[in-house]
Design an enzyme around this catalytic site. Structure first.
Site, PDB file in Angstrom:
ATOM      1  N   GLY A  73     155.158 -27.710  52.177  1.00 18.26           N
ATOM      2  CA  GLY A  73     154.236 -28.436  53.042  1.00 18.26           C
ATOM      3  C   GLY A  73     153.266 -29.257  52.224  1.00 18.26           C
ATOM      4  N   GLN A  74     152.433 -30.038  52.944  1.00 15.40           N
ATOM      5  CA  GLN A  74     151.449 -30.893  52.286  1.00 15.40           C
ATOM      6  C   GLN A  74     150.088 -30.676  52.911  1.00 15.40           C
ATOM      7  OE1 GLN A  74     152.763 -34.962  52.374  1.00 15.40           O
ATOM      8  NE2 GLN A  74     154.139 -34.684  50.630  1.00 15.40           N
ATOM      9  N   GLY A  75     149.064 -30.754  52.063  1.00 20.87           N
ATOM     10  CA  GLY A  75     147.701 -30.621  52.530  1.00 20.87           C
ATOM     11  C   GLY A  75     146.871 -31.813  52.101  1.00 20.87           C
ATOM     12  N   GLY A  79     146.945 -31.745  48.064  1.00 23.27           N
ATOM     13  CA  GLY A  79     148.145 -31.562  47.254  1.00 23.27           C
ATOM     14  C   GLY A  79     149.343 -31.136  48.075  1.00 23.27           C
ATOM     15  N   VAL A 117     152.592 -28.273  48.418  1.00 23.20           N
ATOM     16  CA  VAL A 117     152.937 -26.885  48.120  1.00 23.20           C
ATOM     17  C   VAL A 117     154.453 -26.770  47.972  1.00 23.20           C
ATOM     18  CG1 VAL A 117     152.760 -24.486  48.866  1.00 23.20           C
ATOM     19  CG2 VAL A 117     150.938 -26.099  49.419  1.00 23.20           C
ATOM     20  N   LYS A 170     150.770 -24.845  44.605  1.00 25.22           N
ATOM     21  CA  LYS A 170     150.145 -26.054  45.140  1.00 25.22           C
ATOM     22  C   LYS A 170     149.795 -26.984  43.983  1.00 25.22           C
ATOM     23  CE  LYS A 170     146.012 -26.078  47.242  1.00 25.22           C
ATOM     24  NZ  LYS A 170     145.009 -25.991  48.332  1.00 25.22           N
ATOM     25  N   ASP A 207     137.111 -24.269  56.741  1.00 27.11           N
ATOM     26  CA  ASP A 207     138.375 -24.838  57.240  1.00 27.11           C
ATOM     27  C   ASP A 207     139.272 -23.745  57.821  1.00 27.11           C
ATOM     28  OD1 ASP A 207     139.999 -26.976  57.855  1.00 27.11           O
ATOM     29  OD2 ASP A 207     140.984 -27.049  55.908  1.00 27.11           O
TER      30      ASP A 207
END
Length: 612
Positions: free
Chosen positions: A307-309, A312, A314, A328, A424
């Site tokens: 996935g992406q945040g 960055g 992961v 990450k 968050d």
């Protein structure tokens, strides 16, 4: 990079001197220096000469080496068999001359008309490696065969066939007459109107002089090398001018790139210095430090993306065949290194069952990465799944997950040496292990403060829209504190409760229902919550979770419970829980689109502009 640039500058300044020495080589016969028929013409020197411009001793005494200039300043070569050619290029090192037919006669016709092309001594037509058989046909033969245009007319068509041609093509030519076999350099030569021929000469042998950058001439019956080859007349000035212009452009571009590189490196060094200082201070507590090569090997060159945040991407990795990890890789352009320091400092010292464990990190130059324990699922997956999958999470398991999240946040607020505000909390940042035990992750936006500090100052709003407490984006709702995490937790709880299928909705358009307000109205009127109930006691759990969620999303932070109070409520039996105050403004009706309501509220509030 600086060294290479300096060398280029030196070369550009020395270039005129080199050309000057070339033009004044010792012992040079200036009458036989390089000449051309025009600006675009090939340079002509021994063993060739241009008639009328260079004396006879400048060429080798054989027919064909004397060239001439046409009226259009083309360089013309005449072979011993009176074949006139336009000279395109002369390769003196390889002793090959490239020329095309002066009368633009196509190559196949020239090959058909010339009985012996080898009779052009001292030149030799270079070997042609493709053999073709020509056939004359009275009509066109299908789409698979292409006639040779310059040999064909309205009444006959000439085709070329090789030994590799298909049987179908050969059958089409059964009614045609064979002309002869020819060899050419390529199939393109049969059809192109711009045929370039290659002729080589073996004597005089001057290639060794050319390799030394020197002229070649006859001395008796032998050849000798002398002087230094200079460009043709007019070419030196043009070359120097071009070099000066290109050199100036290069210097300007190089200066800009060097400056940009310097600025980038200085900024990155500041970030790197900040991180290295933190890691030095953190040495007593730090997890394992990995190199970037370790990270690449661990992730199999970043093969599987999880996935992406915001900061960055992961990837799935392996410490060994049995131990999986989540890696990450942080973006260099985001956060100025702050998110890296936040995560390492926050998670590195934490050992709690409901907080993700940081196994190690990478701070290799400007490349940074974080290595966590691997968990297969996120809470978001189960909240947003289809009802059939969501049914796997029964009310008892939902309560356990909510309690685990609450304990994790309570530990961040009260169990650490310094209070950690996450900022968050949302389903994406709640991971579930194989037993559905929740773990809080992603501390990139976290902030530290002392436990007795009530108010926290922030530069800008932090968090994700929909989960942010009101005070994070507007001054109208008191100050920012640890109660901001409590609000986000309440939204997550209500989202988990609302993710269950509502069994009996009487409104016409249930997509327009503002779910938390709908829940509050049912509780306030003392009505049963309209959820699917699977086991005895589920109604009680659902009501308890709904009340906890509504308590946590009070607009005024002072009205929200602390997380240790939330944990006690969740661990209790839930009997006689009071209905919390109405957490909604009268401006937000029960029946309206939630996205529109949030947009409307944001428009009515003053945006925070705080400095730290």
């Amino acid at each position: 990079m600086m060294s290479n640039s300096n060398e280029m500058v030196v070369c550009l300044f020395l270039l005129p001197s080199i050309l000057f020495l070339a033009q004044h080589g010792a012992g040079l016969d200036h009458q036989c220096s390089t000449s051309t028929c025009g600006i675009q013409g090939p340079p002509v020197r021994f063993p060739f000469r241009i008639k009328g411009r260079q004396p006879p001793h400048c060429s080798y005494p054989e027919v064909g080496f004397d060239l001439r200039c046409s009226e259009k300043n083309h360089t013309v070569m005449e072979l011993p068999n009176s074949w006139k050619l336009l000279v395109q290029t002369i390769d003196y090192k390889s002793q090959v001359i490239y020329a095309s037919d002066f009368d633009r006669v196509c190559l196949p016709k020239r090959l058909l008309l010339s009985s012996n092309l080898s009779d052009i001594y001292p030149f030799r037509l270079m070997d042609y490696i493709f053999s073709f058989t020509l056939f004359n046909c009275s009509s066109k033969k299908g789409h698979s065969l292409q006639p040779i245009t310059c040999l064909s007319s309205l009444h006959h068509y000439v085709y070329a066939i090789t030994s590799q041609s298909s049987i179908q093509d050969l059958v089409l030519l059964l009614s045609c007459s064979k002309l002869q076999n020819i060899s050419v350099a390529s199939e393109y030569s049969l059809y192109s109107q711009e045929n370039v021929l290659q002729f080589s000469w073996y004597y005089p042998e001057c290639s060794y002089c050319e390799e030394k950058g020197k002229y070649c001439r006859l001395k008796g019956s032998e050849t000798e090398c002398y002087g230094i080859i200079k460009p043709a007349k007019g070419s030196a000035t043009k070359f120097i001018t071009t070099g000066a212009v290109l050199g100036s452009i290069f210097l300007v571009v190089a200066a800009i790139l060097l400056y940009r590189r310097y600025r980038f490196n200085r900024t990155e060094r500041e970030y790197q210095s900040k991180i290295e200082k933190f890691l030095e201070d953190y040495k007593a507590f730090k997890p394992t430090r990995y190199s970037y090569a370790d990270i690449k090997r661990m992730t199999n060159k970043f093969k599987v993306e999880l996935g992406q945040g915001a900061y960055g991407t992961v990837f799935r990795g392996k410490l060994s065949n049995e131990i999986l990890v989540a890696v990450k890789v942080l973006n260099n352009s985001e956060g100025n290194g702050e998110e890296f320091v936040n995560e390492v400092e926050a998670i590195g010292k934490i050992h709690h069952v409901n907080v993700i464990r940081l196994i190690g990190f990478c701070a290799d130059g400007f490349r940074r990465a974080l290595v966590y324990e691997y968990l297969p699922n996120s809470l978001q997956k189960f909240i947003s799944s289809a009802d059939s999958k969501r049914h796997l999470l029964g009310w008892k398991r939902l309560q356990d997950i909510v309690l685990g999240i609450a304990k994790g946040i309570e530990y961040l607020h009260q169990g650490c040496e310094r209070r950690i505000l996450h900022f968050d909390i949302k389903p994406h940042n709640i991971l579930l292990d194989h037993d559905f035990a929740p773990k809080i992750t992603d501390f990139g936006l976290s902030k530290f403060c002392s436990k007795d500090q009530i108010v926290v100052s922030i530069k800008t709003a932090r968090g994700t829209a929909g989960y942010m407490a009101p005070e994070l984006f507007s001054r109208n709702f008191q100050n920012v504190s640890y109660k901001s995490d409590v609000y986000s937790f309440g939204i997550v709880v209500l989202e988990m409760v609302g993710g269950r299928k509502i069994a009996r909705v009487t409104e016409e358009n249930d997509e327009q229902i503002y779910f938390p307000k709908w829940i509050y109205n049912l509780l306030e009127r003392g009505e049963d919550l309209r959820f699917e109930i699977e086991e005895e006691g589920d109604t009680k759990i659902a009501k308890k979770l709904a009340i906890v969620g509504l308590q946590c999303i009070q607009w005024n932070p002072a009205d929200r419970p602390s997380m240790n109070v939330v944990v006690r409520i969740l661990e209790g039996d839930g009997d006689n829980l009071p209905i919390p105050p109405n957490p909604f403004w009268s401006a937000v009706p029960a029946r309206m689109n939630s996205k529109k309501s949030q947009r409307r509220l944001h428009q009515e509030l003053d945006v925070i502009s705080e400095t730290e």
